[in-house]
Motif scaffolding. Structure first.
Motif, PDB file in Angstrom:
ATOM      1  N   LEU A 264     -73.622  46.881  13.881  1.00 32.96           N
ATOM      2  CA  LEU A 264     -73.874  47.945  14.845  1.00 32.96           C
ATOM      3  C   LEU A 264     -73.241  47.639  16.191  1.00 32.96           C
ATOM      4  CD1 LEU A 264     -75.412  50.595  15.480  1.00 32.96           C
ATOM      5  CD2 LEU A 264     -77.364  49.188  16.134  1.00 32.96           C
ATOM      6  N   TRP A 265     -73.577  46.461  16.760  1.00 27.04           N
ATOM      7  CA  TRP A 265     -72.990  46.175  18.069  1.00 27.04           C
ATOM      8  C   TRP A 265     -71.499  45.906  17.956  1.00 27.04           C
ATOM      9  CZ3 TRP A 265     -70.637  41.549  18.384  1.00 27.04           C
ATOM     10  CH2 TRP A 265     -71.169  40.442  17.708  1.00 27.04           C
ATOM     11  N   GLY A 266     -71.045  45.449  16.775  1.00 28.70           N
ATOM     12  CA  GLY A 266     -69.615  45.245  16.597  1.00 28.70           C
ATOM     13  C   GLY A 266     -68.843  46.543  16.684  1.00 28.70           C
ATOM     14  N   VAL A 267     -69.317  47.573  15.983  1.00 28.24           N
ATOM     15  CA  VAL A 267     -68.633  48.867  16.040  1.00 28.24           C
ATOM     16  C   VAL A 267     -68.676  49.426  17.455  1.00 28.24           C
ATOM     17  CG1 VAL A 267     -68.742  51.275  15.288  1.00 28.24           C
ATOM     18  CG2 VAL A 267     -69.015  49.447  13.617  1.00 28.24           C
ATOM     19  N   ILE A 268     -69.838  49.351  18.113  1.00 27.68           N
ATOM     20  CA  ILE A 268     -69.946  49.936  19.449  1.00 27.68           C
ATOM     21  C   ILE A 268     -69.090  49.167  20.455  1.00 27.68           C
ATOM     22  CG2 ILE A 268     -71.555  50.395  21.346  1.00 27.68           C
ATOM     23  CD1 ILE A 268     -73.649  51.078  19.257  1.00 27.68           C
TER      24      ILE A 268
END
Length: 445
Positions: A264-268
């Motif tokens: 999740l934080w990787g994509v964002i």
């Protein structure tokens, strides 16, 4: 950019990524070719085959469609009303900023409030705020030339309403539709159509009546949306009964939930760069390059073609169910560089149209894959807050990219900025596919 099943809510945050997906449920045939779970959404689980267009989804669909149609009117109404009153061109930008600023600033608070007081309740309050703001602007423009401070203040009220509304969308979709991907795809198609229909209707209404009439129509869309949401009948969900801490504690807990999911934080994190360097500059530079070379009429046609591509992308997402949705969505995003290249090279109108169509389809497909992944992998009690982090980061970086696109293009050239965006687009896709938590994340359901 936009729920693990409720039985997984007890898994500690740090372990959720490695938790096995729930066992598949018995499928039943879907007339559109997909596979649906054999139970209906919350409140409808009586053993009959699941149908997307149940009563709750129909109401939510109408609410979203009406609100998106109304949002599409706002730029046209502001432009016509302010310029028609003899206000400077800069006033339009300030009014739009007064609308977008509160949305970006307050969406995180909207996520916490949606988790604390239920998304449906917050969305109804949000529609009431937007109804009041639009109605006041309708009266103001109908009776004369409202002072700029009043326009800015009422636009900010609409922005706060949007900030309270948006976080609840992510957690409501899984509660009104058992097939989350199909629901997101249908909503994406509707959004693409309303993006075209809202401004077109507003432009026609300005010609026939006035900016006040546009705001009156805008207010009516929020009335329809609020009434449809009020009529929803959602069964209580486990997330509604979760014991909540203080507001600050809830905000901090949302951050911990966010950090616990590397996909999740990787994509964002990647998306902040992508929004700033690719999506941000693309819209204003497209407007400038196409209008200067081929006229404003051609630019309008290009935006309609982009919307048509978005419809096709949404329809593809109705049919295709990739095992690894984020990886499939990243591959689709690579096609956005086609649009950037044809714009940067100043190619003929036919090529520009093809680029816009492909970019619209690719981006719509990615958005459906992303929204569905978030809604099916994040626990319900944290979904609104995590979605709010996504929206806040996307809006801020997108706004920054748009603001800086003009000055940078003036300094180095618009074609150079667009071609650099094509390169960054492919680098972002490569990073998405190289990151194992993102590439290997599998669909649920």
């Amino acid at each position: 950019m936009k729920e693990k099943s409720a039985e997984h809510a007890h898994i500690p945050a740090a372990e959720r990524e490695s938790a096995p997906p729930p066992p598949p449920r018995s499928p039943s045939p879907d007339p559109l070719g997909g596979v649906l779970p054999s139970v209906l959404p919350d409140g409808l689980g009586d053993g009959r085959p699941a149908q997307l267009w149940n009563r709750n989804f129909r109401l939510f669909f109408v609410a979203r469609t009406a609100a998106l149609f109304g949002d599409g009117m706002i730029p046209v109404a502001l432009t016509a009303g302010l310029l028609g009153a003899g206000r400077p061109h800069s006033s339009v930008g300030f009014a739009l900023a007064a609308w977008m600023g509160p949305l970006a600033l307050f969406v995180l608070f909207g996520g916490v409030l949606a988790d604390r007081f239920t998304p449906r309740r917050m969305m109804i309050i949000a529609d009431a705020l937007r109804l009041v703001g639009a109605s006041a602007l309708a009266v103001s423009f109908a009776v004369g030339n409202p002072p700029l401070w009043a326009v800015y203040a009422l636009s900010a009220v609409a922005g706060v309403g949007a900030a309270l509304f948006q976080p609840g969308v992510a957690s409501t979709v899984p509660r009104v539709a058992s097939d989350v991907q199909r629901a997101n795809a249908v909503l994406r198609v509707s959004e693409a159509l309303m993006t075209m229909a809202g401004p077109a209707f507003a432009g026609m209404l300005v010609g026939l009546a006035s900016a006040g009439a546009v705001y009156a129509a805008n207010a009516s869309t929020f009335l329809v949306s609020g009434l449809c949401l009020f009529l929803l009948r959602l069964a209580p969900a486990p997330a509604d009964e979760v014991r909540r801490g203080t507001f600050v504690a809830e905000l901090a807990d949302g951050w911990r939930e966010f950090r616990a999911r590397s996909w999740l934080w990787g994509v964002i994190a990647i998306w902040t760069v992508y929004g700033f360097a690719v999506l941000g500059p693309m819209l204003p530079l497209t407007a400038v390059e196409v209008t200067e070379a081929h006229g404003s009429g051609t630019y309008g046609v290009m935006m309609a073609v982009n919307g048509a591509g978005s419809v096709v992308g949404g329809l593809l997402a109705l049919r295709l169910r990739p095992r690894r949705p984020l990886a499939a969505g990243a591959v689709a995003l690579s096609a956005v560089c086609v649009n950037l290249v044809v714009l940067g090279l100043g190619m003929p109108v036919a090529a520009l149209g093809a680029g816009q169509f492909v970019a619209g389809a690719a981006f719509a497909f990615w958005l459906v894959m992303w929204s569905t992944t978030v809604q099916t992998h994040v626990p319900p009690q944290a979904l609104n807050r995590l979605h709010a982090y996504d929206v806040a980061g996307s809006l801020l970086m997108l706004a920054a990219g748009r603001a800086l696109a003009g000055p940078v293009a003036d300094r180095v050239g618009a074609p150079e900025v667009l071609l650099a965006g094509a390169v960054i687009n492919m680098v972002a896709v490569a990073v998405l596919l190289a990151a194992r938590p993102i590439r290997r994340l599998e669909r649920i359901g």
